[in-house]
Each structure stands twice: as C-alpha cells, then as structure tokens.
Scaffold this motif. Sequence first.
Motif, mmCIF file in Angstrom:
data_model
loop_
_atom_site.group_PDB
_atom_site.id
_atom_site.type_symbol
_atom_site.label_atom_id
_atom_site.label_comp_id
_atom_site.label_asym_id
_atom_site.label_seq_id
_atom_site.Cartn_x
_atom_site.Cartn_y
_atom_site.Cartn_z
ATOM 1 N N ASP A 133 12.982 -11.222 13.720
ATOM 2 C CA ASP A 133 13.601 -10.699 14.862
ATOM 3 C C ASP A 133 14.794 -9.895 14.633
ATOM 4 N N ALA A 134 15.386 -10.362 13.643
ATOM 5 C CA ALA A 134 16.811 -9.918 13.028
ATOM 6 C C ALA A 134 16.780 -8.392 12.617
ATOM 7 N N TRP A 135 15.480 -7.951 12.485
ATOM 8 C CA TRP A 135 15.007 -6.544 11.799
ATOM 9 C C TRP A 135 14.323 -5.788 12.966
ATOM 10 N N SER A 136 14.450 -6.144 14.183
ATOM 11 C CA SER A 136 13.690 -5.561 15.153
ATOM 12 C C SER A 136 13.965 -4.002 15.586
ATOM 13 N N TRP A 137 15.235 -3.553 14.786
ATOM 14 C CA TRP A 137 15.705 -2.227 15.096
ATOM 15 C C TRP A 137 14.738 -1.327 14.316
ATOM 16 N N GLN A 138 14.157 -1.956 13.057
ATOM 17 C CA GLN A 138 13.193 -1.033 12.454
ATOM 18 C C GLN A 138 11.950 -0.468 13.113
ATOM 19 N N ASP A 139 11.691 0.714 12.740
ATOM 20 C CA ASP A 139 10.515 1.577 13.472
ATOM 21 C C ASP A 139 9.389 1.967 13.167
ATOM 22 N N GLY A 140 9.282 1.126 11.723
ATOM 23 C CA GLY A 140 7.989 1.383 11.026
ATOM 24 C C GLY A 140 8.238 2.627 9.743
ATOM 25 N N GLU A 141 9.313 3.169 9.819
ATOM 26 C CA GLU A 141 9.626 4.580 8.709
ATOM 27 C C GLU A 141 10.380 4.029 7.732
ATOM 28 N N THR A 142 10.958 2.833 7.879
ATOM 29 C CA THR A 142 11.980 2.548 6.709
ATOM 30 C C THR A 142 11.162 2.185 5.372
ATOM 31 N N GLU A 143 11.721 2.653 4.276
ATOM 32 C CA GLU A 143 11.170 2.584 2.979
ATOM 33 C C GLU A 143 11.257 1.103 2.664
ATOM 34 N N GLN A 144 10.209 0.230 2.341
ATOM 35 C CA GLN A 144 9.941 -1.201 2.078
ATOM 36 C C GLN A 144 9.945 -1.598 0.620
ATOM 37 N N PHE A 145 9.418 -0.696 -0.014
ATOM 38 C CA PHE A 145 9.169 -1.040 -1.586
ATOM 39 C C PHE A 145 8.790 0.389 -2.243
ATOM 40 N N TRP A 146 9.098 0.271 -3.696
ATOM 41 C CA TRP A 146 9.092 1.453 -4.326
ATOM 42 C C TRP A 146 8.484 0.861 -5.525
ATOM 43 N N ALA A 147 7.351 1.447 -5.893
ATOM 44 C CA ALA A 147 6.472 0.953 -7.180
ATOM 45 C C ALA A 147 6.288 2.249 -8.298
ATOM 46 N N ILE A 148 6.733 2.294 -9.461
ATOM 47 C CA ILE A 148 6.757 3.073 -10.446
ATOM 48 C C ILE A 148 5.725 2.786 -11.551
ATOM 49 N N SER A 149 4.980 3.923 -11.818
ATOM 50 C CA SER A 149 4.157 3.682 -13.190
ATOM 51 C C SER A 149 4.782 3.229 -14.304
ATOM 52 N N ALA A 150 4.329 2.511 -15.179
ATOM 53 C CA ALA A 150 4.722 2.132 -16.518
ATOM 54 C C ALA A 150 5.203 2.922 -17.381
ATOM 55 N N GLY A 151 4.439 4.227 -17.203
ATOM 56 C CA GLY A 151 5.152 5.233 -18.283
ATOM 57 C C GLY A 151 4.608 6.626 -17.684
ATOM 58 N N PRO A 152 4.965 7.622 -18.315
ATOM 59 C CA PRO A 152 4.202 8.969 -17.958
ATOM 60 C C PRO A 152 2.700 9.200 -17.627
ATOM 61 N N VAL A 153 2.238 9.797 -16.603
ATOM 62 C CA VAL A 153 0.944 9.843 -16.258
ATOM 63 C C VAL A 153 0.497 11.140 -16.879
ATOM 64 N N ALA A 154 -0.558 11.474 -17.483
ATOM 65 C CA ALA A 154 -1.052 12.598 -18.193
ATOM 66 C C ALA A 154 -1.464 13.708 -17.227
ATOM 67 N N ALA A 155 -1.264 15.080 -17.844
ATOM 68 C CA ALA A 155 -1.459 15.985 -16.968
ATOM 69 C C ALA A 155 -3.085 16.746 -16.914
ATOM 70 N N ASN A 156 -3.459 17.219 -15.980
ATOM 71 C CA ASN A 156 -4.592 18.132 -16.037
ATOM 72 C C ASN A 156 -5.743 17.286 -16.119
ATOM 73 N N LYS A 157 -5.716 16.034 -15.727
ATOM 74 C CA LYS A 157 -7.050 15.573 -15.817
ATOM 75 C C LYS A 157 -6.825 14.139 -14.742
ATOM 76 N N TRP A 158 -7.895 13.587 -14.251
ATOM 77 C CA TRP A 158 -7.698 12.498 -13.190
ATOM 78 C C TRP A 158 -7.470 11.300 -14.183
ATOM 79 N N VAL A 159 -6.389 10.718 -13.414
ATOM 80 C CA VAL A 159 -5.849 9.415 -14.095
ATOM 81 C C VAL A 159 -5.980 8.358 -13.269
ATOM 82 N N ASP A 160 -6.386 7.111 -13.621
ATOM 83 C CA ASP A 160 -6.417 5.950 -12.479
ATOM 84 C C ASP A 160 -5.281 5.216 -12.569
#
Length: 206
Positions: A133-160
């Motif tokens: 209830d204390a956060w009822s002002w949030q409208d669903g557009e607030t950034e709630q988490f940020w998850a970053i890959s462990a390292g660089p993702v290779a270029a020019n190919k599909w990477v999972d």
Amino acid sequence: MKKIFSIVSAFVLFATLSAQAQTITFDTDDYKAVGVYDGWEGSPFRTGELKGNAAVVNNHLNQVDEVLGAAPDPSAKILAVQRSRFGGNAFGVRVDLKEPFRLTKNNRYAHVMINKPVESRVMVIGLGKRTEDAWSWQDGETEQFWAISAGPVAANKWVDVVVSFKGFSYADTNKGGIDIYSLVIVPDLRSPHADVADFACYIDEI
C-alpha cells in the motif's frame, strides 16, 4: 567441452523453469506489445523527440550451423530493434507481457536468445510496480530490477543468455511483492558516444 556443458546447463535450467514461467517466441500472439525503452531519463526517446523502431519480423537468421548440424534459432518470427546511437547505454526493446509475474526476494531467471553485430554485455530491465500500500503511487512503469550478463555476449551469432534477478521487496509471495508488466532487453550495454551509425539487433525465445 566447457562451452557444450554451459549450453546444456542453460537448457536444463530453462526446461526446469519453463513449466512455471512465461515463454515468448514471437511466432504466436504471446505478447501484449513491443516498443523501445531507454533507462536514461534525458533520452530523446523518453522526451518524445525521437521515436524508436522495433517490430516482429520474419526470421532471416535461421541458417543451419555447420558445427551444431541444426539452426540455433529455427523460429519463423523474431523481434528486431534498431539500436540508436542517440539513446543511452540502457536503450533496448520493450516487451509488454500479457500477464504480469510476481517478483519477491527469491531469485528468478530470464532466458533470451540474442543476435547482434557488436560484442557487448546485455541487460534485462523489469518494469512494474510494488504491491504494498505504501507504494500505491507506482503505475507499472517503474524500473524494478536490472540483470546484467556475466560477461560480453559474442557478435554475429545467436547466443543463449540467462540472467538472474530478484526484487527489492521482502514481502511474502502471497502477501505482496512486485508485479512485473514489461521486460526491456538491452542488447548492447555500451555507451554509444563513439558510434557513427545505428544497427539492428534481434531477440527471440524470451
């Protein structure tokens, strides 16, 4: 051998979670909407000066890999986004979910297939709102988490890519938490200040 083991491990992890997780393939109407998003508040994409380009397109990157003996991504459709040099480092493609998912202090995982022309780290941002209830002002557009890959993702190919995240809320699952309504896939977590042209990135199998 290590690379093969990593791929198998990621597949097993996804298979274990798939029964209780949403899967977006873009081959069907399994998402609400797509667009662009920039974490930089002063971005011209946030102020309305520029309009980003994102769309579901035919998969032209479904060739068979000679080593694997199969296509890494045989899907009919994929999600394309124009990586703008006028956006910030957290510029990406936004996927609005048909159904929100609940985030608490427990770890959750996002699995994404990515194909892009530059080697760089990847980030996933969750947009939503806290249910207390204390956060009822949030409208669903607030950034709630940020998850970053462990390292660089290779270029020019599909990477999972698999990233883990959890919410700031420490409420019990059935009593509160954070509802996530949209995922932002940031395929190129670099500062674009040195770039001289835009380029396309492709997303699939979220």
